[in-house]
Design a protein around this motif. Structure first.
Motif, mmCIF file in Angstrom:
data_model
loop_
_atom_site.group_PDB
_atom_site.id
_atom_site.type_symbol
_atom_site.label_atom_id
_atom_site.label_comp_id
_atom_site.label_asym_id
_atom_site.label_seq_id
_atom_site.Cartn_x
_atom_site.Cartn_y
_atom_site.Cartn_z
ATOM 1 N N HIS A 87 0.830 -1.216 0.000
ATOM 2 C CA HIS A 87 0.000 0.000 0.000
ATOM 3 C C HIS A 87 0.863 1.263 0.000
ATOM 4 N N TYR A 101 -6.842 3.695 -6.282
ATOM 5 C CA TYR A 101 -7.114 4.911 -5.503
ATOM 6 C C TYR A 101 -6.829 4.656 -4.023
ATOM 7 N N LEU A 102 -6.618 5.741 -3.307
ATOM 8 C CA LEU A 102 -6.293 5.665 -1.885
ATOM 9 C C LEU A 102 -7.569 5.756 -1.060
ATOM 10 N N GLU A 103 -7.763 4.806 -0.179
ATOM 11 C CA GLU A 103 -8.923 4.785 0.716
ATOM 12 C C GLU A 103 -8.539 5.473 2.020
ATOM 13 N N ARG A 104 -9.268 6.491 2.352
ATOM 14 C CA ARG A 104 -9.014 7.211 3.604
ATOM 15 C C ARG A 104 -10.098 6.863 4.598
ATOM 16 N N ASP A 106 -7.950 4.970 6.405
ATOM 17 C CA ASP A 106 -6.992 3.907 6.720
ATOM 18 C C ASP A 106 -5.780 3.885 5.791
ATOM 19 N N THR A 108 -5.193 2.866 2.643
ATOM 20 C CA THR A 108 -4.904 1.656 1.881
ATOM 21 C C THR A 108 -5.197 1.909 0.406
ATOM 22 N N ASN A 110 -6.757 0.791 -2.982
ATOM 23 C CA ASN A 110 -7.814 -0.081 -3.490
ATOM 24 C C ASN A 110 -7.727 -0.151 -5.003
ATOM 25 N N ASP A 112 -10.083 -1.055 -8.414
ATOM 26 C CA ASP A 112 -11.374 -1.322 -9.040
ATOM 27 C C ASP A 112 -11.101 -1.884 -10.436
#
Length: 135
Positions: A87, A101-104, A106, A108, A110, A112
């Motif tokens: 990550h 894309y970056l999951e905020r 946390d 991480t 992701n 798709d």
């Protein structure tokens, strides 16, 4: 009527013709250009997502073949190896489609797969080789 992804390869003689326009106009197909490398008087390549009635889809592909366009189904996918991915985010900045894309909050990364256009930029950018090509 789910979209189908295909790779078109053009000869130099057809690269400057409005063939995508003809697919839309004459065969009532919905065309999404995912990737293209077309130059007049040179061979070209295009990755398309095509959607339409099955009969129209078949007729549209026959039209392309009649012009000497080579058609191949998109037979490779990009996959992320979750056990290798750290990550780090190196892939996010090079992804033109937003598939990575970056999951905020946390932080991480992701992926798709439906948005992926198989440009392979993430494969080149990943220092841990977590992005893999499957055929």
């Amino acid at each position: 009527m789910s979209p189908k992804r295909v790779v078109l390869r053009f000869m130099a003689e057809t690269a400057d013709k409005p063939i995508i326009y003809q697919l839309i106009r004459n065969y009532d197909l919905v065309v999404n250009i995912l990737k293209a490398n077309i130059n007049p008087h040179k061979e070209g390549m295009m990755v398309l997502e095509i959607q339409g009635e099955p009969e129209q889809y078949t007729r549209g592909l026959e039209y392309l073949r009649s012009l000497g366009v080579t058609i191949q189904p998109l037979s490779q996918d990009v996959h992320r190896n979750e056990t290798v991915c750290t990550h780090c985010g190196a892939c996010i900045s090079v992804c033109p489609s937003g598939a990575l894309y970056l999951e905020r909050p946390d932080m991480t990364v992701n992926f798709d797969e439906d948005k992926c256009v198989v440009c392979l930029m993430c494969v080149k950018a990943c220092p841990y080789k977590a992005m893999e090509v499957r055929f």
